[in-house]
Design a protein around this motif. Structure first.
Motif, short mmCIF file in Angstrom:
data_model
loop_
_atom_site.label_atom_id
_atom_site.label_comp_id
_atom_site.label_asym_id
_atom_site.label_seq_id
_atom_site.Cartn_x
_atom_site.Cartn_y
_atom_site.Cartn_z
N TYR A 70 23.74 -1.90 -46.24
CA TYR A 70 22.67 -2.65 -45.93
C TYR A 70 22.26 -2.66 -44.49
O TYR A 70 21.21 -3.21 -44.14
N GLU A 71 22.99 -1.89 -43.33
CA GLU A 71 22.61 -2.12 -41.85
C GLU A 71 21.25 -1.28 -41.70
O GLU A 71 20.38 -1.78 -41.24
N LEU A 72 21.23 -0.17 -42.17
CA LEU A 72 20.04 0.51 -41.89
C LEU A 72 18.71 -0.04 -42.59
O LEU A 72 17.58 -0.26 -42.03
N ASP A 73 18.91 -0.46 -43.89
CA ASP A 73 17.82 -1.38 -44.42
C ASP A 73 17.59 -2.70 -43.76
O ASP A 73 16.23 -2.82 -43.49
N SER A 74 18.41 -3.14 -43.03
CA SER A 74 18.13 -4.52 -42.55
C SER A 74 17.25 -4.28 -41.26
O SER A 74 16.56 -4.96 -40.84
N ILE A 75 17.85 -2.98 -40.70
CA ILE A 75 17.23 -3.03 -39.28
C ILE A 75 15.81 -2.53 -39.59
O ILE A 75 14.70 -2.70 -38.59
N LYS B 132 24.91 2.77 -30.08
CA LYS B 132 24.02 3.66 -30.85
C LYS B 132 24.07 3.26 -32.52
O LYS B 132 24.66 2.23 -32.73
N PRO B 133 23.04 3.92 -33.22
CA PRO B 133 22.93 3.41 -34.46
C PRO B 133 24.28 3.27 -35.42
O PRO B 133 24.49 2.20 -36.10
N LEU B 134 25.03 4.19 -35.16
CA LEU B 134 26.56 4.16 -35.78
C LEU B 134 27.43 4.03 -34.58
O LEU B 134 27.71 5.36 -34.03
N GLY B 135 28.09 3.02 -34.25
CA GLY B 135 28.80 3.10 -32.95
C GLY B 135 30.15 2.79 -33.35
O GLY B 135 30.55 1.88 -34.20
N CYS B 136 31.04 3.27 -32.39
CA CYS B 136 32.61 2.91 -32.42
C CYS B 136 32.97 1.65 -31.34
O CYS B 136 32.05 1.09 -30.84
N TYR B 137 34.00 1.60 -31.03
CA TYR B 137 34.79 0.59 -30.08
C TYR B 137 35.01 1.23 -28.93
O TYR B 137 36.07 0.91 -28.23
N GLY B 138 34.32 2.19 -28.27
CA GLY B 138 34.67 2.92 -27.32
C GLY B 138 33.73 4.15 -27.22
O GLY B 138 32.66 4.28 -27.71
N ASP B 139 34.19 5.26 -26.87
CA ASP B 139 33.54 6.47 -26.89
C ASP B 139 33.72 7.44 -28.13
O ASP B 139 35.10 7.31 -28.24
N GLY B 140 32.81 8.16 -28.55
CA GLY B 140 33.25 9.03 -29.87
C GLY B 140 32.07 9.63 -30.06
O GLY B 140 30.83 9.44 -29.69
N GLY B 141 32.15 10.94 -30.60
CA GLY B 141 31.10 11.80 -30.91
C GLY B 141 31.24 12.54 -32.38
O GLY B 141 32.49 12.66 -32.49
N ALA B 142 30.30 13.54 -32.59
CA ALA B 142 30.47 14.46 -33.59
C ALA B 142 29.39 15.62 -33.61
O ALA B 142 28.27 15.47 -33.20
N LYS C 14 30.26 2.39 -43.74
CA LYS C 14 30.04 1.69 -45.10
C LYS C 14 28.97 0.92 -45.23
O LYS C 14 27.98 0.76 -45.68
N ALA C 15 29.12 -0.11 -44.17
CA ALA C 15 28.18 -1.17 -43.95
C ALA C 15 26.96 -0.39 -43.49
O ALA C 15 25.73 -1.03 -43.95
N PHE C 16 26.83 0.34 -42.65
CA PHE C 16 25.80 1.25 -42.32
C PHE C 16 24.99 1.57 -43.63
O PHE C 16 23.69 1.40 -43.48
#
Ligand SMILES: *Cc1c(COP(=O)(O)O)cnc(C)c1O
Length: 380
Positions: free
Chosen positions: A256-261, A191-201, A251-253
């Protein structure tokens, strides 16, 4: 080439992520460690809502929202026909009846005029009570909340924003996951902001609902006493290790990541503009976080041939989604299978998603586009 290159992202963030993981293991506060609270505060601040409650995955996030609202048998929940299964699965699991609504051909999101017609029809039929609209921010683009909210207000419906793919998107500067009465997201790795397994909010401005969300997510515990169970809930927490990984990733998201994508999406648009592919349309005031870059193939083009041509050059591509929700086997012989969604039917035959992620290079995009153009010429 990877469809979404998580290895390359890890390489870029390795020091910070390794350190975060090591710290968690050293402290051994694996459940509800301080990083979870820190992440919830950061996420709420980023999205611009009062409360963020993390949980085990994006599907549980939707279920928790429906539990808080007491949605169940006899209730109608309106869901786009073109989405990932969870959007309709959760209302059905809660005992409600998902009513599938067609989407807009160009944005892939729920069509607000057809939504209103579907609500009117449910009222006229009298079998179910309209309760909730699940609006999905498909492929990273927020749904058209300026048009959806008036429908919710007119018919007194609760708005649940399924932002599993939408995190980071915005309308006029207002962020995805802030549009619903309750909004949800997923941290599934791709997903756009992903972790290293399952997660949600889950996100909300409502204090009472936030307290209920916290309770339902941890066995229906009462405020401060976790062994006093006042509700029947679930075990749905975000692991500390995942929260620790998400902190530097967020923080990376942001940095710069959003901008880059978004630059990658622009490059695709530019390179494919002379083809007869239908490119994703982002209206003025809208900003996408590009969970997917999805094009529509012209009539009669053999999609699997195109995919196999791309594959010969080691370019992965995916079909999101090949089947309308109302045609899923799980809804066979239920009222949810009766849906009139011609746009979704067409999209399921013509869509193709191309590789996109924040670490995709211009050379990668040039390669994808040139292979795609060659393959398109071949099928004609
Ligand atoms: C991924 C996804 C979900 C479910 O998220 P999980 O974390 O995989 O449970 C829900 N809705 C949509 C639209 C999704 O894309």
């Amino acid at each position: 080439m990877e469809f979404r290159d998580l290895k390359k992202q890890y390489k870029a963030l390795k020091d910070k992520i390794d350190c975060a993981v090591n710290e968690t293991i050293t402290s051994s506060r694996f459940i509800s460690g301080p990083q979870v609270k820190e992440l919830e505060e950061r996420l709420a601040g980023y999205v611009g809502v009062k409360h963020c409650v993390t949980c085990a995955n994006g599907t549980d996030a939707l279920t928790l929202a429906l539990m808080v609202w007491g949605i169940g048998e006899g209730d109608a929940v309106f869901v786009p026909d073109f989405t990932f299964f969870s959007s309709g699965e959760c209302p059905a699991l809660a005992g409600a009846t998902p009513i599938f609504v067609d989407v807009d051909k160009r944005t892939y999101n729920i069509d607000s005029e057809k939504l209103e017609k579907a609500v009117e029809k449910v009222i006229a039929d009298g079998k179910y009570t309209p309760k909730v609209v699940v609006a999905v921010d498909l492929f990273g683009l927020p749904a058209d909340y300026n048009a959806i909210k008036p429908v919710c207000q007119k018919y007194n419906l609760l708005l649940l924003e399924d932002g599993a793919q939408g995190f980071g998107g915005r309308i006029n500067g207002k962020k995805a996951c802030s549009f619903g009465d309750i909004s949800t997201t997923s941290f599934f790795p791709a997903k756009p902001l992903g972790c290293y397994g399952d997660g949600g909010a889950v996100f909300t401005d409502n204090d009472e609902w936030a307290a209920l969300l916290r309770s339902y997510a941890v066995h229906g515990k009462s405020g401060n006493d976790k062994y006093n169970n006042v509700l029947v809930g679930m075990n749905s927490r975000l692991d500390t290790i995942q929260a620790a990984i998400l902190l530097p990733k967020l923080k990376a998201f942001e940095d710069y990541e959003l901008d880059s994508i978004n630059k990658s999406a622009e490059k695709y648009n530019e390179m494919l503009k002379d083809t007869d592919l239908l490119l994703p349309k982002i209206d003025n005031d809208f900003y996408s976080s590009w969970a997917q870059y999805t094009v529509q193939l012209p009539d009669g083009v053999d999609r699997s041939f195109l995919q196999s041509e791309l594959k010969k050059s080691e370019i992965p591509s995916m079909v999101y989604y090949a089947r309308p929700m109302h045609s899923q086997g799980a809804f066979e012989k239920t009222d949810s299978s009766n849906a009139d969604c011609p746009v979704t039917e067409e999209l399921c035959k013509t869509v193709l998603s191309l590789p996109i992620h924040p670490y995709l290079t211009d050379e990668d995009i040039e390669k994808v586009c040139s292979c795609l153009k060659t393959a398109l010429d071949k099928v004609r």
